[in-house]
Design a protein around this motif. Structure first.
Motif, PDB file in Angstrom:
ATOM      1  N   GLY A  49       0.814  -1.211   0.000  1.00  0.00           N
ATOM      2  CA  GLY A  49       0.000   0.000   0.000  1.00  0.00           C
ATOM      3  C   GLY A  49       0.847   1.261   0.000  1.00  0.00           C
ATOM      4  N   TRP A  50       0.307   2.304  -0.601  1.00  0.00           N
ATOM      5  CA  TRP A  50       1.051   3.561  -0.720  1.00  0.00           C
ATOM      6  C   TRP A  50       1.283   4.284   0.605  1.00  0.00           C
ATOM      7  CZ3 TRP A  50       4.030   4.547  -4.573  1.00  0.00           C
ATOM      8  CH2 TRP A  50       3.749   4.003  -5.828  1.00  0.00           C
ATOM      9  N   PRO A  51       0.367   4.215   1.575  1.00  0.00           N
ATOM     10  CA  PRO A  51       0.631   4.908   2.848  1.00  0.00           C
ATOM     11  C   PRO A  51       1.935   4.472   3.503  1.00  0.00           C
ATOM     12  CG  PRO A  51      -1.675   4.296   2.725  1.00  0.00           C
ATOM     13  CD  PRO A  51      -1.003   3.657   1.546  1.00  0.00           C
ATOM     14  N   SER A  52       2.207   3.155   3.533  1.00  0.00           N
ATOM     15  CA  SER A  52       3.436   2.673   4.160  1.00  0.00           C
ATOM     16  C   SER A  52       4.669   3.094   3.357  1.00  0.00           C
ATOM     17  CB  SER A  52       3.407   1.153   4.309  1.00  0.00           C
ATOM     18  OG  SER A  52       3.377   0.512   3.048  1.00  0.00           O
ATOM     19  N   ILE A  53       4.522   3.155   2.031  1.00  0.00           N
ATOM     20  CA  ILE A  53       5.642   3.575   1.189  1.00  0.00           C
ATOM     21  C   ILE A  53       5.946   5.053   1.400  1.00  0.00           C
ATOM     22  CG2 ILE A  53       6.393   3.899  -1.204  1.00  0.00           C
ATOM     23  CD1 ILE A  53       4.805   1.387  -1.913  1.00  0.00           C
ATOM     24  N   VAL A  54       4.906   5.856   1.494  1.00  0.00           N
ATOM     25  CA  VAL A  54       5.088   7.292   1.742  1.00  0.00           C
ATOM     26  C   VAL A  54       5.773   7.517   3.088  1.00  0.00           C
ATOM     27  CG1 VAL A  54       3.884   9.469   2.185  1.00  0.00           C
ATOM     28  CG2 VAL A  54       3.152   8.009   0.290  1.00  0.00           C
ATOM     29  N   LEU A  55       5.328   6.789   4.114  1.00  0.00           N
ATOM     30  CA  LEU A  55       5.957   6.906   5.436  1.00  0.00           C
ATOM     31  C   LEU A  55       7.422   6.493   5.385  1.00  0.00           C
ATOM     32  CD1 LEU A  55       3.165   5.533   7.819  1.00  0.00           C
ATOM     33  CD2 LEU A  55       4.111   7.849   7.797  1.00  0.00           C
ATOM     34  N   ALA A  56       7.721   5.453   4.615  1.00  0.00           N
ATOM     35  CA  ALA A  56       9.106   4.994   4.496  1.00  0.00           C
ATOM     36  C   ALA A  56       9.981   6.053   3.826  1.00  0.00           C
ATOM     37  CB  ALA A  56       9.155   3.688   3.709  1.00  0.00           C
ATOM     38  N   VAL A  57       9.462   6.656   2.765  1.00  0.00           N
ATOM     39  CA  VAL A  57      10.222   7.693   2.053  1.00  0.00           C
ATOM     40  C   VAL A  57      10.451   8.906   2.957  1.00  0.00           C
ATOM     41  CG1 VAL A  57      10.152   9.333   0.134  1.00  0.00           C
ATOM     42  CG2 VAL A  57       9.437   6.957  -0.225  1.00  0.00           C
ATOM     43  N   LEU A  58       9.410   9.318   3.676  1.00  0.00           N
ATOM     44  CA  LEU A  58       9.550  10.460   4.588  1.00  0.00           C
ATOM     45  C   LEU A  58      10.554  10.151   5.693  1.00  0.00           C
ATOM     46  CD1 LEU A  58       5.810  11.602   4.946  1.00  0.00           C
ATOM     47  CD2 LEU A  58       7.636  12.721   3.655  1.00  0.00           C
ATOM     48  N   SER A  59      10.555   8.913   6.175  1.00  0.00           N
ATOM     49  CA  SER A  59      11.499   8.514   7.217  1.00  0.00           C
ATOM     50  C   SER A  59      12.932   8.555   6.703  1.00  0.00           C
ATOM     51  CB  SER A  59      11.175   7.104   7.726  1.00  0.00           C
ATOM     52  OG  SER A  59       9.899   7.061   8.319  1.00  0.00           O
ATOM     53  N   LEU A  60      13.130   8.077   5.470  1.00  0.00           N
ATOM     54  CA  LEU A  60      14.469   8.118   4.875  1.00  0.00           C
ATOM     55  C   LEU A  60      14.955   9.552   4.728  1.00  0.00           C
ATOM     56  CD1 LEU A  60      16.835   6.667   3.546  1.00  0.00           C
ATOM     57  CD2 LEU A  60      15.589   6.743   1.374  1.00  0.00           C
ATOM     58  N   ILE A  61      14.059  10.418   4.276  1.00  0.00           N
ATOM     59  CA  ILE A  61      14.418  11.835   4.136  1.00  0.00           C
ATOM     60  C   ILE A  61      14.783  12.425   5.499  1.00  0.00           C
ATOM     61  CG2 ILE A  61      13.513  14.130   3.570  1.00  0.00           C
ATOM     62  CD1 ILE A  61      11.797  12.768   1.410  1.00  0.00           C
ATOM     63  N   LEU A  66      10.866   3.249   8.225  1.00  0.00           N
ATOM     64  CA  LEU A  66      11.582   3.019   6.972  1.00  0.00           C
ATOM     65  C   LEU A  66      11.352   1.592   6.456  1.00  0.00           C
ATOM     66  CD1 LEU A  66      13.612   4.010   4.829  1.00  0.00           C
ATOM     67  CD2 LEU A  66      15.450   3.232   6.338  1.00  0.00           C
ATOM     68  N   ILE A  67      11.313   0.625   7.362  1.00  0.00           N
ATOM     69  CA  ILE A  67      11.118  -0.773   6.948  1.00  0.00           C
ATOM     70  C   ILE A  67       9.646  -1.197   7.026  1.00  0.00           C
ATOM     71  CG2 ILE A  67      13.453  -1.377   7.686  1.00  0.00           C
ATOM     72  CD1 ILE A  67      12.212  -2.786  10.105  1.00  0.00           C
TER      73      ILE A  67
END
Length: 286
Positions: free
Chosen positions: A13-25, A81-82
């Motif tokens: 799902g996109w919500p978890s991917i968005v959270l992962a990207v924001l965490s990496l940033i 991130l994970i």
């Protein structure tokens, strides 16, 4: 390859991917915050260690330079991130629980047969079941494997960075073991809670080893925490506490048990209605 990526994105799902990207940033941004650390890191592995250390320093600067809170904040970001891998793992585990009865039937079919042809046939039938259900039997290992380099880099960062090694957090000296064993106990407790909830949520048809792991993992974490610096134990406490909360929301065992109980009750009611109907039909024929 593209289909596999699309399937992965669909599962997580996109919500978890968005959270992962924001965490990496956020992790990268924290590492770029200037700090007073003068440690020289050499080579590729040293650069990774330095990046982790700088991220912790950056997170600590948001909490009046508390390295303990910096480690906790860094841990939370790593968990987000994970998160896609965790969601993918949970999805695969749920599918695995549904095909477990079929796998058991295949194993029973070839029970006692140890010749090469039987083993190959059993493996082929098992693989076919996994493929048909869209299950990756090794998916549950992904979150664990991805955390191993994180643990290594964090351990190296603590040992290589004097500021982290000599830092304090409440009763802890971050470079030393916990003198009161509070963190090892908490790490083991949260490990048990998350493992137990995860196992219960997958239902009763689980392999024997899966049922005993919630009682083995906590002891492994407990004794490991006794031998590592408090900073690493603090990471384990934070990551396992996060996982316990995450497991509750994604795999609520109480909800699963209630649903299983409702299914059993519905089946009992269905059989009761059928029996009652058959009795009425039998009486009319008489």
């Amino acid at each position: 390859m593209i289909n596999k990526i699309e399937n992965f994105l669909k599962k997580v799902g996109w919500p978890s991917i968005v959270l992962a990207v924001l965490s990496l940033i956020a992790i990268i941004a924290l590492a770029l915050i200037p700090n007073s650390d003068q440690t020289n890191y050499h080579g590729i592995l040293g650069s990774i260690t330095g990046f982790f250390a700088n991220s912790i320093f950056g997170a600590a600067s948001l909490f009046t330079n508390s390295y303990g809170f910096g480690i906790i904040a860094f841990t939370v970001l790593i968990r987000f991130l994970i998160l896609p891998l965790m969601v993918y793992s949970i999805s695969s585990s749920k599918k695995m629980s549904k095909v477990t009865p079929k796998i058991k039937k295949v194993q029973e079919k070839y029970k006692g047969k140890r010749d090469r042809d039987s083993m190959m046939n059993m493996q082929a039938e098992t693989s076919a079941i996994y493929k048909e259900a869209g299950v990756n039997p090794y998916a549950s290992m992904l979150p664990l494997l991805i955390q191993l380099p994180v643990l290594w880099a964090l351990f190296q960062a603590i040992n290589s960075t004097p500021a982290l090694k000599s830092g304090s957090f409440y009763w802890l000296q971050l470079g030393n073991t916990d003198p009161y064993f509070i963190l090892p106990v908490l790490a083991a407790l949260f490990t048990f809670i998350s493992s137990w909830m995860s196992t219960v949520s997958l239902g009763k048809d689980q392999p024997g080893f899966a049922k005993v792991m919630p009682y083995i993992f906590p002891f492994i974490i407990f004794f490991s925490s006794l031998a590592v610096p408090s900073a690493l134990s603090l990471y384990w406490v934070a990551t396992n506490a996060f996982q316990a909360v995450q497991t509750f929301f994604f795999q609520n065992p109480f909800k699963v048990r209630a649903e299983e109980k409702a299914k059993v009750q519905a089946e009992i009611e269905r059989k009761r209605v059928i029996t009652k109907t058959l009795r009425k039909v039998h009486k009319r024929r008489r």
